[in-house]
Enzyme design. Structure first.
Site, PDB file in Angstrom:
ATOM      1  N   CYS A  52       6.584  -0.366   6.648  1.00  0.00           N
ATOM      2  CA  CYS A  52       6.053   0.790   5.904  1.00  0.00           C
ATOM      3  C   CYS A  52       7.139   1.254   4.945  1.00  0.00           C
ATOM      4  O   CYS A  52       8.316   1.261   5.311  1.00  0.00           O
ATOM      5  CB  CYS A  52       5.716   1.892   6.901  1.00  0.00           C
ATOM      6  N   LEU A  53       6.757   1.665   3.736  1.00  0.00           N
ATOM      7  CA  LEU A  53       7.765   2.112   2.766  1.00  0.00           C
ATOM      8  C   LEU A  53       8.494   3.367   3.261  1.00  0.00           C
ATOM      9  O   LEU A  53       9.606   3.648   2.804  1.00  0.00           O
ATOM     10  CB  LEU A  53       7.129   2.370   1.401  1.00  0.00           C
ATOM     11  N   GLN A  62       2.834  10.081   1.560  1.00  0.00           N
ATOM     12  CA  GLN A  62       4.159   9.445   1.494  1.00  0.00           C
ATOM     13  C   GLN A  62       4.952   9.901   0.276  1.00  0.00           C
ATOM     14  O   GLN A  62       6.171   9.731   0.240  1.00  0.00           O
ATOM     15  CB  GLN A  62       4.037   7.919   1.491  1.00  0.00           C
ATOM     16  N   HIS A  77      -2.118   7.187   7.494  1.00  0.00           N
ATOM     17  CA  HIS A  77      -1.221   8.164   6.850  1.00  0.00           C
ATOM     18  C   HIS A  77      -1.967   9.458   6.516  1.00  0.00           C
ATOM     19  O   HIS A  77      -1.378  10.540   6.523  1.00  0.00           O
ATOM     20  CB  HIS A  77      -0.643   7.596   5.556  1.00  0.00           C
ATOM     21  N   GLY A  97       0.832  -1.199   0.000  1.00  0.00           N
ATOM     22  CA  GLY A  97       0.000   0.000   0.000  1.00  0.00           C
ATOM     23  C   GLY A  97       0.861   1.240   0.000  1.00  0.00           C
ATOM     24  O   GLY A  97       2.046   1.191   0.359  1.00  0.00           O
ATOM     25  N   HIS A 106      -3.593   0.855   8.079  1.00  0.00           N
ATOM     26  CA  HIS A 106      -2.264   1.455   7.983  1.00  0.00           C
ATOM     27  C   HIS A 106      -2.270   2.655   7.013  1.00  0.00           C
ATOM     28  O   HIS A 106      -1.784   3.738   7.343  1.00  0.00           O
ATOM     29  CB  HIS A 106      -1.272   0.376   7.513  1.00  0.00           C
ATOM     30  N   GLU A 107      -2.853   2.452   5.832  1.00  0.00           N
ATOM     31  CA  GLU A 107      -2.840   3.525   4.825  1.00  0.00           C
ATOM     32  C   GLU A 107      -3.761   4.668   5.240  1.00  0.00           C
ATOM     33  O   GLU A 107      -3.434   5.839   5.049  1.00  0.00           O
ATOM     34  CB  GLU A 107      -3.229   2.995   3.449  1.00  0.00           C
TER      35      GLU A 107
HETATM   36 ZN    ZN Z   1       2.998   3.269   5.685  1.00  0.00          ZN
END
Ligand code: ZN
Length: 188
Positions: free
Chosen positions: A93-94, A51, A141, A46, A137-138
């Site tokens: 997480c990226l 981000q 953000h 995701g 999670h997304e």
């Molecule tokens: Zn993340």
């Protein structure tokens, strides 16, 4: 469209709440394409607009397995309409390369959002699946919340952050979730 740079933990804008999308314009459609291109390039499950430095309420998810066809899912102006249960989710997480730690999540969620064409849809993700995790999670953000804010073990999170040269857990951003914690502890 384009692969964009993923901002790392420590960048101030990751903590900023994102704005609603008023119209699914060509600018938003380009943003969705960039999110997908970037997510696939980084082998992520995701990716949320903040981000890549765009503070709009948009994220993408693809939970398809390696040998399955791609299944891109787009969420614009998402809202949870149901949340229940609790489970311990091992997440990364990226924006936190190489960092994984255990966090508290709801086990079942139902989300309402607009898709890439601006059509409203409702999606249920039950049983603590990868999709259940990714949605929460997304979504976080978009509110400037990061997965480590839900960490069950702060020392473990800090150790992994330090190992990867990232800043420590921000104590002021930790989220107290006594009901989730209690339910998770009861099950283990
Ligand atoms: Zn993340």
């Amino acid at each position: 469209m384009a692969v964009r740079k993923v901002l790392k933990y420590g960048t101030a804008s990751l903590r900023e709440p994102s704005k609603d999308v008023h119209k699914v314009s060509s600018k938003i459609k380009d943003l969705v394409k960039d999110l997908l291109d970037t997510m696939y390039t980084q082998n992520g499950v995701g990716l949320a607009a903040p981000q890549i430095g765009v503070n709009y309420r948009v994220f993408v998810i693809d939970v398809s397995g390696e040998k399955e066809p791609l299944n891109p899912m787009v969420f614009i102006n998402p809202k949870f309409i149901k949340k229940s249960g609790a489970f311990e989710s091992d997440e990364g997480c990226l924006s936190f390369p190489e960092v994984f730690t255990k966090v508290r999540r709801y086990k079942n969620v139902t989300i309402k959002a607009l898709d890439a064409k601006g059509r409203s849809f409702v999606l249920e993700a039950n049983g603590g699946t990868l999709l259940t995790k990714a949605l929460q999670h997304e979504y976080d953000h978009l509110d400037g919340v990061l997965f480590i804010d839900h960490a069950r073990n702060i020392e473990d999170a800090n150790e992994k952050l330090a190992k990867n040269n990232l800043p420590q857990v921000e104590v002021e951003n930790l989220i107290s979730e006594p009901e989730l914690e209690e339910e998770i502890s009861r099950e283990n």
